[in-house]
Design a protein around this motif. Structure first.
Motif, PDB file in Angstrom:
ATOM      1  N   TRP A  95       0.821  -1.201   0.000  1.00  0.00           N
ATOM      2  CA  TRP A  95       0.000   0.000   0.000  1.00  0.00           C
ATOM      3  C   TRP A  95       0.863   1.263   0.000  1.00  0.00           C
ATOM      4  CZ3 TRP A  95      -4.059   2.881  -0.666  1.00  0.00           C
ATOM      5  CH2 TRP A  95      -4.201   4.074   0.050  1.00  0.00           C
ATOM      6  N   LEU A  96       1.885   1.287   0.856  1.00  0.00           N
ATOM      7  CA  LEU A  96       2.735   2.476   0.930  1.00  0.00           C
ATOM      8  C   LEU A  96       3.469   2.722  -0.383  1.00  0.00           C
ATOM      9  CD1 LEU A  96       4.187   2.012   4.541  1.00  0.00           C
ATOM     10  CD2 LEU A  96       2.548   3.744   3.792  1.00  0.00           C
ATOM     11  N   GLU A  97       3.958   1.656  -1.003  1.00  0.00           N
ATOM     12  CA  GLU A  97       4.672   1.824  -2.269  1.00  0.00           C
ATOM     13  C   GLU A  97       3.715   2.277  -3.372  1.00  0.00           C
ATOM     14  OE1 GLU A  97       7.760   1.792  -2.315  1.00  0.00           O
ATOM     15  OE2 GLU A  97       8.261   0.768  -0.456  1.00  0.00           O
ATOM     16  N   ALA A  98       2.525   1.676  -3.430  1.00  0.00           N
ATOM     17  CA  ALA A  98       1.551   2.076  -4.447  1.00  0.00           C
ATOM     18  C   ALA A  98       1.114   3.515  -4.241  1.00  0.00           C
ATOM     19  CB  ALA A  98       0.336   1.143  -4.406  1.00  0.00           C
ATOM     20  N   ARG A  99       0.911   3.899  -2.988  1.00  0.00           N
ATOM     21  CA  ARG A  99       0.514   5.280  -2.693  1.00  0.00           C
ATOM     22  C   ARG A  99       1.608   6.259  -3.102  1.00  0.00           C
ATOM     23  NH1 ARG A  99      -0.433   7.904   3.290  1.00  0.00           N
ATOM     24  NH2 ARG A  99      -1.163   9.941   2.564  1.00  0.00           N
ATOM     25  N   LEU A 100       2.874   5.879  -2.901  1.00  0.00           N
ATOM     26  CA  LEU A 100       3.983   6.747  -3.296  1.00  0.00           C
ATOM     27  C   LEU A 100       4.026   6.929  -4.807  1.00  0.00           C
ATOM     28  CD1 LEU A 100       6.578   8.323  -2.646  1.00  0.00           C
ATOM     29  CD2 LEU A 100       7.829   6.149  -2.788  1.00  0.00           C
ATOM     30  N   VAL A 101       3.915   5.822  -5.546  1.00  0.00           N
ATOM     31  CA  VAL A 101       4.005   5.894  -7.007  1.00  0.00           C
ATOM     32  C   VAL A 101       2.843   6.710  -7.585  1.00  0.00           C
ATOM     33  CG1 VAL A 101       3.924   4.546  -9.131  1.00  0.00           C
ATOM     34  CG2 VAL A 101       5.306   3.751  -7.198  1.00  0.00           C
ATOM     35  N   ILE A 102       1.618   6.369  -7.167  1.00  0.00           N
ATOM     36  CA  ILE A 102       0.453   7.090  -7.695  1.00  0.00           C
ATOM     37  C   ILE A 102       0.483   8.544  -7.251  1.00  0.00           C
ATOM     38  CG2 ILE A 102      -2.065   7.169  -7.717  1.00  0.00           C
ATOM     39  CD1 ILE A 102      -2.077   4.161  -7.312  1.00  0.00           C
ATOM     40  N   GLY A 103       0.894   8.784  -6.014  1.00  0.00           N
ATOM     41  CA  GLY A 103       0.962  10.153  -5.522  1.00  0.00           C
ATOM     42  C   GLY A 103       1.968  10.989  -6.288  1.00  0.00           C
ATOM     43  N   CYS A 104       3.132  10.398  -6.624  1.00  0.00           N
ATOM     44  CA  CYS A 104       4.136  11.124  -7.408  1.00  0.00           C
ATOM     45  C   CYS A 104       3.588  11.496  -8.782  1.00  0.00           C
ATOM     46  CB  CYS A 104       5.396  10.274  -7.552  1.00  0.00           C
ATOM     47  SG  CYS A 104       6.386  10.171  -6.050  1.00  0.00           S
ATOM     48  N   CYS A 105       2.924  10.549  -9.425  1.00  0.00           N
ATOM     49  CA  CYS A 105       2.385  10.812 -10.770  1.00  0.00           C
ATOM     50  C   CYS A 105       1.318  11.901 -10.728  1.00  0.00           C
ATOM     51  CB  CYS A 105       1.807   9.527 -11.357  1.00  0.00           C
ATOM     52  SG  CYS A 105       3.040   8.235 -11.659  1.00  0.00           S
ATOM     53  N   VAL A 106       0.388  11.783  -9.777  1.00  0.00           N
ATOM     54  CA  VAL A 106      -0.688  12.773  -9.700  1.00  0.00           C
ATOM     55  C   VAL A 106      -0.135  14.137  -9.318  1.00  0.00           C
ATOM     56  CG1 VAL A 106      -2.793  13.404  -8.455  1.00  0.00           C
ATOM     57  CG2 VAL A 106      -2.453  11.052  -9.198  1.00  0.00           C
ATOM     58  N   SER A 107       0.814  14.180  -8.395  1.00  0.00           N
ATOM     59  CA  SER A 107       1.392  15.465  -7.995  1.00  0.00           C
ATOM     60  C   SER A 107       2.092  16.141  -9.167  1.00  0.00           C
ATOM     61  CB  SER A 107       2.364  15.256  -6.833  1.00  0.00           C
ATOM     62  OG  SER A 107       1.705  14.682  -5.724  1.00  0.00           O
ATOM     63  N   MET A 108       2.846  15.348  -9.925  1.00  0.00           N
ATOM     64  CA  MET A 108       3.543  15.917 -11.070  1.00  0.00           C
ATOM     65  C   MET A 108       2.551  16.444 -12.102  1.00  0.00           C
ATOM     66  SD  MET A 108       6.135  14.102 -13.752  1.00  0.00           S
ATOM     67  CE  MET A 108       4.799  13.133 -14.434  1.00  0.00           C
ATOM     68  N   LEU A 109       1.524  15.661 -12.425  1.00  0.00           N
ATOM     69  CA  LEU A 109       0.549  16.095 -13.418  1.00  0.00           C
ATOM     70  C   LEU A 109      -0.269  17.279 -12.918  1.00  0.00           C
ATOM     71  CD1 LEU A 109      -0.708  12.636 -14.718  1.00  0.00           C
ATOM     72  CD2 LEU A 109       0.811  14.239 -15.896  1.00  0.00           C
TER      73      LEU A 109
END
Length: 388
Positions: A95-109
């Motif tokens: 969960w933590l890794e998935a949240r990090l990856v998705i969060g990075c993508c959404v934050s960048m976009l």
């Protein structure tokens, strides 16, 4: 169109967006310490996910921001409890890794797509594109201005889609394990059984008191005898006081879950029921044998309620008729029998809630109950309860 815009009218859409931004707040601090900050953050998050308490923190955030439930709510979609097994820890790490990856993508976009929209407008007007943009725009074309809203529409789709995705992942990775689901189901079953038991307690106790009061009041009015009226009022008072005690005890249990249950009546108090039935006009022939005081608590308490419901049914449906009561405790079993003639040779089906409660009480203790007319034409309630 209304359906497309509906998510943007819900608060949870924006709290999910905030949740994804929060996923990269403290990992981004490693940018100032190590160039490989994404890798370092992933490793640290994996180690943090192995800490049992991390599941509590993530569960509280997910409940509050992703589902809209309070952290201390009763929803079991997302668990707020420490990891109890290595499987729970592994799912927390994922969960933590998935949240990090998705969060990075959404934050960048979230940053880059509005910048792209501004660049399209600027370039269309002959200006210069920002050097930090993710897309290089060739030339200066007037139609760039017409497509400038597209990045904003794309951002809206990203926010809604990523929010739905992270919520589904939360329910899957932070949701209850099979063992936790089983424990919750067992707890729910216990609550339902307790509610049914309380309902039976109220039905039997209050129903008996009201039946005695109605019968006594009717008999006193018909008799027109002051002495009989005094006895009837005394019986109503005693029965009503006992019912109030039962009602207060049951309500106390409902109000305070941790409150200990006060003493409930047992078959040692059967004389009170028999005298109440006699005072209501029934001719009770009772025979109570065996060591009732040594019976297990559940058996003697449920036996009292069964006897109470059986006598209540006699008074309610048959009136002042002869009643034969036999209570016998011996040989590892308690046998309870109540028999009375049906008035005017009537027949009954035995489908009332009181009789169903008698059968349920017997079944919960591993016993059996028979209710209905016997070959002689009398109505009988025959219950056998194991004592062991």
């Amino acid at each position: 169109m209304v359906r497309l815009l509906r998510p943007f009218g819900r608060v949870v859409t924006y709290t999910r967006w905030l949740h994804l931004f929060m996923a990269v707040v403290w990992p981004a601090m490693w940018m100032y310490i190590d160039d490989s900050w994404v890798f370092s953050s992933a490793v640290l998050l994996a180690l943090a996910g192995l800490v049992p308490a991390m599941r509590v923190v993530e569960g509280m955030q997910a409940r509050l921001l992703l589902t809209g439930h309070r952290p201390d709510g009763e929803s079991m979609d997302i668990v707020v409890a420490p990891s109890s097994t290595w499987g729970d820890r592994g799912r927390t790490v994922l969960w933590l890794e998935a949240r990090l990856v998705i969060g990075c993508c959404v934050s960048m976009l979230t940053v880059q797509l509005p910048v792209l929209a501004l660049d399209l407008v600027a370039v269309a007007r002959g200006g210069q594109q920002d050097d930090g943009g993710i897309v290089r725009l060739p030339g200066h074309h007037w139609w760039y201005a017409w497509v400038s809203p597209l990045p904003l529409f794309l951002l809206a789709a990203v926010v809604v889609g990523a929010g739905g995705l992270i919520t589904r992942l939360a329910r899957r990775l932070l949701g209850p394990s099979p063992a936790e689901r089983l424990a919750a189901l067992e707890e729910r079953t216990e609550q339902l059984l307790e509610r049914n038991r309380i309902a039976r307690e109220l039905h039997d106790s209050i129903g008996h008191a009201l039946t005695v009061a109605v019968v006594q009041a009717g008999a006193a009015r018909a008799a027109g005898d002051p002495d009989f009226t005094d006895r009837a009022l005394a019986a109503i008072e005693e029965t009503g006081r006992a019912a109030l005690e039962d009602l207060e005890r049951v309500l106390g249990v409902l109000r305070e879950a941790e409150r200990p249950v006060s003493a409930r009546p047992t078959l040692a108090d059967a004389d009170r029921l028999l005298e109440s039935a006699r005072a209501s006009g029934a001719k009770v022939d009772a025979e109570v044998t065996g060591p009732l005081e040594t019976l297990p608590g559940p058996v003697t308490r449920e036996g009292y309620r069964i006897l109470q419901e059986a006598l209540t049914n006699v008074l309610r449906h048959a009136g002042a008729v002869p009643v034969r009561v036999r209570v016998h405790a011996a040989d590892g079993a308690l046998t309870l029998s109540v028999r009375n003639p049906l008035p005017g040779g009537e027949t009954a089906q035995g489908r009332g809630s009181g009789l169903r409660g008698i059968r349920e009480r017997a079944a919960l203790l591993g016993g059996r109950a028979r209710t209905g007319p016997d070959p002689a034409g009398d109505w009988q309630v025959h219950v056998e309860l194991p004592v062991g």
